[in-house]
Design a protein around this motif. Structure first.
Motif, PDB file in Angstrom:
ATOM      1  N   LYS A   1       2.426   2.767   2.494  1.00  0.00           N
ATOM      2  CA  LYS A   1       2.179   3.673   3.699  1.00  0.00           C
ATOM      3  C   LYS A   1       4.352   3.399   4.159  1.00  0.00           C
ATOM      4  CE  LYS A   1      -0.251   4.769   7.813  1.00  0.00           C
ATOM      5  NZ  LYS A   1      -1.819   4.862   7.625  1.00  0.00           N
ATOM      6  N   CYS A   2       4.369   2.525   4.770  1.00  0.00           N
ATOM      7  CA  CYS A   2       5.114   2.487   5.464  1.00  0.00           C
ATOM      8  C   CYS A   2       7.103   1.787   4.685  1.00  0.00           C
ATOM      9  CB  CYS A   2       5.358   1.023   6.530  1.00  0.00           C
ATOM     10  SG  CYS A   2       4.835  -0.168   6.276  1.00  0.00           S
TER      11      CYS A   2
ATOM     12  N   CYS B   1       0.648  -1.037  -0.276  1.00  0.00           N
ATOM     13  CA  CYS B   1       0.038  -0.021  -0.048  1.00  0.00           C
ATOM     14  C   CYS B   1       0.886   0.761  -0.342  1.00  0.00           C
ATOM     15  CB  CYS B   1      -1.047   0.423   1.078  1.00  0.00           C
ATOM     16  SG  CYS B   1      -0.220   0.473   2.578  1.00  0.00           S
TER      17      CYS B   1
ATOM     18  N   CYS C   1       8.589  -1.875   3.604  1.00  0.00           N
ATOM     19  CA  CYS C   1       7.678  -2.798   2.451  1.00  0.00           C
ATOM     20  C   CYS C   1       8.016  -2.065   1.624  1.00  0.00           C
ATOM     21  CB  CYS C   1       5.974  -2.703   3.222  1.00  0.00           C
ATOM     22  SG  CYS C   1       4.774  -3.342   1.938  1.00  0.00           S
TER      23      CYS C   1
ATOM     24  N   GLY D   1       4.406  -6.337   4.385  1.00  0.00           N
ATOM     25  CA  GLY D   1       5.803  -6.643   4.812  1.00  0.00           C
ATOM     26  C   GLY D   1       6.037  -6.940   6.075  1.00  0.00           C
TER      27      GLY D   1
ATOM     28  N   CYS E   1       2.117  -3.621   8.361  1.00  0.00           N
ATOM     29  CA  CYS E   1       1.318  -4.511   8.150  1.00  0.00           C
ATOM     30  C   CYS E   1       1.672  -5.918   8.179  1.00  0.00           C
ATOM     31  CB  CYS E   1       0.195  -4.068   8.281  1.00  0.00           C
ATOM     32  SG  CYS E   1      -0.185  -4.562   6.599  1.00  0.00           S
TER      33      CYS E   1
HETATM   34  S1  SF4 Z   1       3.414  -2.840   5.563  1.00  0.00           S
HETATM   35 FE1  SF4 Z   1       2.172  -2.205   4.752  1.00  0.00          FE
HETATM   36  S2  SF4 Z   1       0.721  -0.832   5.404  1.00  0.00           S
HETATM   37 FE2  SF4 Z   1       3.520  -1.274   5.268  1.00  0.00          FE
HETATM   38  S3  SF4 Z   1       3.738  -0.295   3.027  1.00  0.00           S
HETATM   39 FE3  SF4 Z   1       3.504  -2.659   3.498  1.00  0.00          FE
HETATM   40  S4  SF4 Z   1       1.080  -2.777   3.051  1.00  0.00           S
HETATM   41 FE4  SF4 Z   1       1.343  -0.666   3.287  1.00  0.00          FE
END
Ligand code: SF4
Ligand SMILES: Cc1cc2nc3c(=O)[nH]c(=O)nc-3n(C[C@H](O)[C@H](O)[C@H](O)COP(=O)(O)O)c2cc1C
Ligand code: FES
Lengths: 517, 184
Positions: A443-444, A441, A447, A490, A487
């Motif tokens: 966000k972080c 996604c 990942c 990653g 999450c």
């Molecule tokens: S670990 Fe989860 S929250 Fe972080 S970028 Fe990957 S998908 Fe998004």
């Protein structure tokens, strides 16, 4: 007298020609002047035998499969409509070892009835659980679900009763029940089979969840890759509404429960619950930081039950038969049954619902019959793209949340993907990173960036560039992703990568491949 | 009176700014008008509810073949969202495309279970045979082949979806026939 012929409408059966077979049977019956009633049922889950046609004579069903349209005239010649013998005849399908050795609780009706036939649903035990729940207090329902030992089937295995309790105890006028039907894991199709084969049981489970937590509205979030499941769910909801079982007054209880379907748009991460909620609000599917958990602040900020299809679809059984009946199945802290899904390079792929405790080997060898290619087994991936690979030496592990975790693997949504000896595990590790890169996604950083660097580094290993040093680098990167991701996307991508490196080191020990080669 | 005057001018400025948006999207053309009508009627069907954005985008793509860039400000306006928000959603999800697909859309699964049965090679082969790159259109826009990750038919791999019709145990000939049939 009319003969009833069952031909599955499950999309796996359709994918190998079930509609064409149905047309051929209808046509052949007409020209032979034989009175045939065709019922489109769900799939029994013996996919290698699809299209699996069943003929009901004097209340007994005889199966034939896999049937092609070209087989149909010969089947009529052999009087299959009277249960006649034919090379494709399989006898009563319940006696087939693949089915006979299962414990079908959640899937009790799947493949047996027309998924949209309310009378058949009720005569096969449907609505009994809901009726019982309507006579109980919310606390009693939550207690029963807790006592049953049911844990979330979406992957995390969180106790369903405890989740419901949190939502029930969070005071709020508006609450929601959201069903996670995003089923993105490769090697899984149990949610789809429920939605296409027995959607009423999912609706019944959601209504019961609504009663238990005080929610008057529910959503089913279904991935767009499942057009048939979406259509069946929509049709099922309309039937429940027409029968007064959904709407402002559920079955005369005075309590409302309205149900809607939301369609995904091709994003694996939207199976993560908070991302799914964002998506259901019409937004980008980025993961939310926790706390707050969805049970406290979920859809539109309201207390929300988020449960997988299988978790919710199992609730009617628990309500009907009692918590103890369910808890009696299973081992350790994994109670009840799990719908396992045998997929990939497997001879007898399909759905096996079985009490926890069955070994991987029993599933792959006894039920699955080994590889489809006939070549030696090499690896299996358990629990989807974020799950670990296992090798032959690990096949005697019991399917149980804790036993698998101890062995560095996970059950996930119950999918088992089998590979024969032609698989290149370095390629599979590369793909794990690539998949994370495509579906992150964003966000972080561990990942979003880690997945790209991971893929690039495994590509170097595959090309034989400094393989040993780059394997160490990948392992370091896995540590960072595991520890630093928001999450499990990653956080668990390292699981398939690490297990591949650990179990199949030879695949990563590559000589330099020259460009000229 | 003065407050009213200020208010009116603010309203006028806002309206002008919005017109500016529309001018950029060239609403003067018949196509632009038709697109705006479609956006408005789809949004209207969903009560102009921004939470229904994914459904709205699906319906727009079903009717128009894609979510073209020009639709973004129109959607933003109808749903009271910013253009950035709408663009963010359109670009996040793999399903939405900004230019039309070919006449037939084939979704080919390239996830693990299908890989175990040779899906990657099959995908390469069918792209070569159709003369299209994976995820793109050929010159004659006859067929678009898109990668997907699992179609829930993993026991009958390799799996494909041809204009919404599932195919299990796919091979090159079955695919080619199905594409020809769908294009007919
Ligand atoms: S670990 Fe989860 S929250 Fe972080 S970028 Fe990957 S998908 Fe998004
Ligand atoms: C990347 C990712 C993908 C997930 N995909 C799914 C999914 O497709 N279906 C599902 O039910 N749960 C999925 N989950 C788990 C959900 O976040 C959540 O735990 C689950 O829906 C809760 O329901 P349960 O308690 O009934 O399992 C996923 C989690 C992650 C991190
Ligand atoms: S992995 Fe291809 S259909 Fe599931």
């Amino acid at each position: 007298m009319s003969v009833t012929v069952y031909i599955p409408c499950d999309s796996a059966a359709l994918s190998v020609g079930a509609d064409t077979v149905a047309d051929a049977i209808r046509h052949e019956a007409r020209i032979r002047d034989i009175d045939v009633t065709i019922v489109r049922n769900g799939s029994r889950g013996l996919f290698w035998l699809e299209p699996l046609v069943e003929v009901e004579v004097d209340g007994n069903r005889t199966a034939y499969g896999p049937v092609t349209a070209a087989d149909v005239p010969k089947l009529f010649d052999a009087a299959f409509h009277a249960g006649g013998s034919h090379p494709l005849a399989l006898g009563p399908i319940e006696d087939h070892p693949f089915l006979k050795n299962q414990e079908r609780l959640t899937f009790a009706r799947v493949g047996i009835i027309d998924p949209l036939d309310m009378a058949a649903y009720q005569s096969h035990g449907g609505l009994t659980g809901l009726r019982r729940a309507l006579g109980m207090t919310p606390e009693q329902i939550v207690q029963d679900v807790t006592d049953s030992g049911l844990r979330g089937r979406g992957g995390a295995g969180f106790p369903t009763g405890i989740k419901w309790k949190t939502v029930a105890e969070t005071a709020c006028e508006t609450k929601y029940v959201c069903c996670n039907a995003d089923e993105g894991d490769s090697g899984t199709f149990a949610d789809r089979m429920i939605m296409e084969g027995d959607p009423f049981t999912l609706i019944e489970g959601m209504v019961i969840a609504g009663l238990a937590v005080g929610a008057g509205e529910g959503y089913v979030y279904i991935r767009s890759e499942y057009p048939h499941a979406i259509a069946t769910m929509l049709a099922a909801i309309r039937i429940w509404e027409a029968d007064g079982l959904l709407g402002d007054d559920v079955a005369g209880s005075g309590k409302p429960f309205r149900l809607h379907v939301r369609k995904g748009a091709g994003a694996y991460i939207c199976g993560e619950e908070s991302s799914m909620l964002e998506s259901m609000e019409g937004k980008r599917g980025t993961v939310r930081a926790k706390p707050p958990i969805p049970a406290v602040a979920g859809l539109f900020g309201q207390p929300t039950v988020v449960n997988n299809v299988l978790s919710l679809a199992t609730v009617p059984y628990i309500m009907k038969e009692g918590a103890e009946a369910y808890r009696d199945f299973g081992m350790g802290r994994s109670r009840g049954t799990q719908p396992f899904q045998l997929a990939g390079n497997i001879r007898q792929g399909g759905l096996v619902e079985k009490a926890f405790g069955v070994t991987i080997r029993e599933l792959i060898e006894d039920f699955g019959g080994g590889t489809a290619s006939g070549r030696p087994f090499r690896a299996a991936q358990l629990g989807g793209p974020l799950g670990a690979y296992v090798d032959d030496a690990m096949l005697d592990l019991a399917m149980d949340y804790e036993a698998l975790a101890e062995a560095g693997a996970m059950l996930g949504h119950g999918g088992i993907v089998v590979f024969d000896d032609t698989v290149d595990m370095a390629e599979m590790a590369r793909f794990a990173f690539e998949f994370c890169e495509i579906e992150s996604c964003g966000k972080c950083t561990p990942c979003r960036i880690g997945a790209v660097r991971g893929r690039e580094t495994v590509e170097k290993i595959i090309r034989g560039e400094d393989a040993a040093r780059n394997v160490t680098l990948v392992e370091d990167l896995c540590d960072v992703m595991t520890d630093g991701s928001l999450c499990a996307m990653g956080g668990l991508t390292p699981m398939p990568v690490r297990s591949a490196i650990k179990l199949f080191p030879d695949d990563f020990d590559r000589p330099l491949r020259h460009a000229a080669e | 009176m003065r407050t009213y005057a200020v208010h009116a001018s603010v309203v006028r400025n806002l309206r002008d700014a919005r017109r500016g948006d529309y001018r950029m999207t060239d609403i003067s053309t018949a196509a632009g008008n038709a697109l705006r009508d479609a956006v408005c009627s789809i949004c209207g069907r969903h009560g102009d509810d921004p939470a229904a954005l994914l459904e709205i985008l699906h319906e727009l793509q079903d009717e128009w073949g894609c979510v073209e860039d020009d639709a973004v400000p129109m959607l933003a306006d109808a749903l009271n969202l910013s253009r950035a928000e709408v663009h963010g959603v359109v670009s996040f999800y793999h399903d939405f495309r900004t230019s039309p697909a070919g006449r037939v859309t084939v979704k080919m699964c390239r996830a693990e279970a299908c890989q175990s049965m040779g899906a990657l090679k099959l995908i390469e082969d069918i792209c070569t045979r159709m003369g299209v790159p994976l995820g793109g259109n050929g010159d004659d826009a006859r067929v678009t082949i898109e990668p997907v990750y699992c179609l829930g038919n993993c026991a009958l791999a390799p799996a494909a979806l041809i204009d919404g019709r599932p195919m299990g145990r796919a091979d090159i000939d079955k695919l080619e026939n199905a594409i020809a049939e769908a294009a007919a």
